[in-house]
Structures are given as C-alpha cells and as structure tokens.
Write a protein that holds these residues in place. Structure first.
Motif, PDB file in Angstrom:
ATOM      1  N   ILE A   1      41.204  45.007  37.167  1.00  0.00           N
ATOM      2  CA  ILE A   1      42.884  45.410  37.391  1.00  0.00           C
ATOM      3  C   ILE A   1      43.710  45.770  36.602  1.00  0.00           C
ATOM      4  O   ILE A   1      44.146  44.832  35.725  1.00  0.00           O
TER       5      ILE A   1
ATOM      6  N   TRP B   1      38.162  49.231  37.842  1.00  0.00           N
ATOM      7  CA  TRP B   1      38.107  48.050  39.162  1.00  0.00           C
ATOM      8  C   TRP B   1      38.247  48.861  40.368  1.00  0.00           C
ATOM      9  O   TRP B   1      39.424  49.528  41.017  1.00  0.00           O
ATOM     10  N   ASN B   2      37.487  47.909  41.480  1.00  0.00           N
ATOM     11  CA  ASN B   2      37.178  48.516  42.961  1.00  0.00           C
ATOM     12  C   ASN B   2      36.843  49.844  43.379  1.00  0.00           C
ATOM     13  O   ASN B   2      37.651  50.194  44.031  1.00  0.00           O
TER      14      ASN B   2
ATOM     15  N   ARG C   1      36.554  53.812  46.326  1.00  0.00           N
ATOM     16  CA  ARG C   1      37.856  54.357  47.041  1.00  0.00           C
ATOM     17  C   ARG C   1      37.617  55.605  46.787  1.00  0.00           C
ATOM     18  O   ARG C   1      36.685  56.898  46.853  1.00  0.00           O
TER      19      ARG C   1
ATOM     20  N   GLN D   1      29.842  47.741  41.937  1.00  0.00           N
ATOM     21  CA  GLN D   1      30.264  47.558  43.745  1.00  0.00           C
ATOM     22  C   GLN D   1      30.497  46.064  43.338  1.00  0.00           C
ATOM     23  O   GLN D   1      31.280  44.980  44.538  1.00  0.00           O
ATOM     24  N   THR D   2      30.846  45.054  41.973  1.00  0.00           N
ATOM     25  CA  THR D   2      31.013  43.704  42.100  1.00  0.00           C
ATOM     26  C   THR D   2      32.063  43.759  41.499  1.00  0.00           C
ATOM     27  O   THR D   2      33.103  42.394  41.867  1.00  0.00           O
ATOM     28  N   LEU D   3      32.927  44.636  40.938  1.00  0.00           N
ATOM     29  CA  LEU D   3      34.384  44.221  40.980  1.00  0.00           C
ATOM     30  C   LEU D   3      35.053  44.798  42.184  1.00  0.00           C
ATOM     31  O   LEU D   3      36.144  45.778  42.182  1.00  0.00           O
ATOM     32  N   LYS D   4      35.507  43.279  42.394  1.00  0.00           N
ATOM     33  CA  LYS D   4      36.144  43.356  43.703  1.00  0.00           C
ATOM     34  C   LYS D   4      37.318  41.798  43.841  1.00  0.00           C
ATOM     35  O   LYS D   4      36.917  40.933  42.814  1.00  0.00           O
TER      36      LYS D   4
END
Ligand code: HEC
Length: 127
Positions: free
Chosen positions: A48, A58-59, A63, A124-127
């Motif tokens: 992030i 990130w994320n 979105r 999809q793992t970047l949360k």
C-alpha cells in the motif's frame, strides 16, 4: 507403423481434450508472485502507498480503476468505470493497450491465459 502412429495419437488426444480452460479461479498465487516479480514489479509495488511508474496494486482486485491516491492516471483510465474483477483484469492484462485505448501502461501484456490466471490469483492475495 501407421497403426503405431494412430495408437500414439489416441493416447495423446484425451489429454488435450481434458485440459480445463484456465480461469482466475484456478490460478496459482505462488506462480503468480514469480510472474509479478518478473514482469510487473519494475512498474508496480504490491504494498500500500508505494507508487512507481504505475500505481500500487495493493488491494486492486475488485476495486474501481484509477483510485490510488497521488497517482496521475491517464484520462482513458480515469474514464474506465468497470471494477477490477478477475474477468476485467484478465481482459486488461491480455492486451493492456488494446483494452482501454490510450492507457499509459507500456507493457505488451501476458498472452498466456495461465500466466494471467496466476497473476490475478496473486493480486487477489494483496489485502
Ligand atoms: C512499463 C510499466 C508497467 C508494467 C511492466 C506493468 N504496468 Fe500496470 N500500469 C502501468 C501504468 C503507468 C498504469 C496506469 C495506466 C493509466 O493511467 O493509463 C498501470 C495500471 C495498471 C492497473 C490499473 C491500476 C488502477 O489503479 O486502476 C493494473 C491492474 C495493472 N497496471 C496491472 C499490471 C500487472 C498485473 C502487470 C504485470 C503483469 C503490469 N501492470 C505491468 C505501468 C506498468
């Protein structure tokens, strides 16, 4: 001789027919991470708040496009209102400059569907 060839073909055929089409649902995040490090990381951070030539990813999965603060997106990307679903990412990454006309991502894309599925699984793992 011919019989042997036909026999070999018959053996090979089911393997081709049963190969499932790649989709983000069966992507491998670990393989995707390696592709990301090789092909995306020059321009994109996975954490992030770090913008490089491209915005932080990130994320990014799910979105709206062009929403990372302090990144100067192209007008074409700002006009893109379709959320980054797996399907939208797949279309975009296949041909970034063809998908959204005029984007500034100078990247030829990932032609291999399995590579895209793996990278998307990693994103999809970047949360
Ligand atoms: C040469 C640099 C470069 C490379 C390599 C690159 N990108 Fe980009 N990317 C960009 C730039 C610049 C933008 C912003 C495009 C715009 O504003 O038109 C962008 C935008 C994006 C966006 C939209 C982000 C948002 O906030 O809406 C995604 C998703 C993306 N890239 C994914 C990837 C992935 C995954 C890879 C590797 C497979 C990759 N990119 C490789 C430069 C790059």
């Amino acid at each position: 001789m011919t019989g042997r060839l036909i026999f070999t073909l018959l053996l090979a055929l089911p393997a081709c027919l049963s190969a499932p089409p790649a989709s983000a649902a069966d992507g491998d995040p670990a393989a995707g991470k390696a592709i990301f490090e090789r092909t995306c990381e020059n321009c994109h951070a996975a954490v992030i708040g770090v913008n490089k030539v491209g915005p932080s990813l990130w994320n990014v999965a799910g979105r709206k496009p062009a929403t990372v603060p302090d990144f100067a997106y192209s007008d074409a990307m700002k006009a893109n209102k379709e959320p980054w679903t797996a399907a939208a990412l797949d279309t975009y990454l296949a041909d970034p400059r063809g998908d959204i006309h005029g984007v500034r991502m100078f990247f030829k894309g990932l032609p291999n569907p399995a590579d895209r599925a793996n990278v998307i699984a990693f994103l999809q793992t970047l949360k």
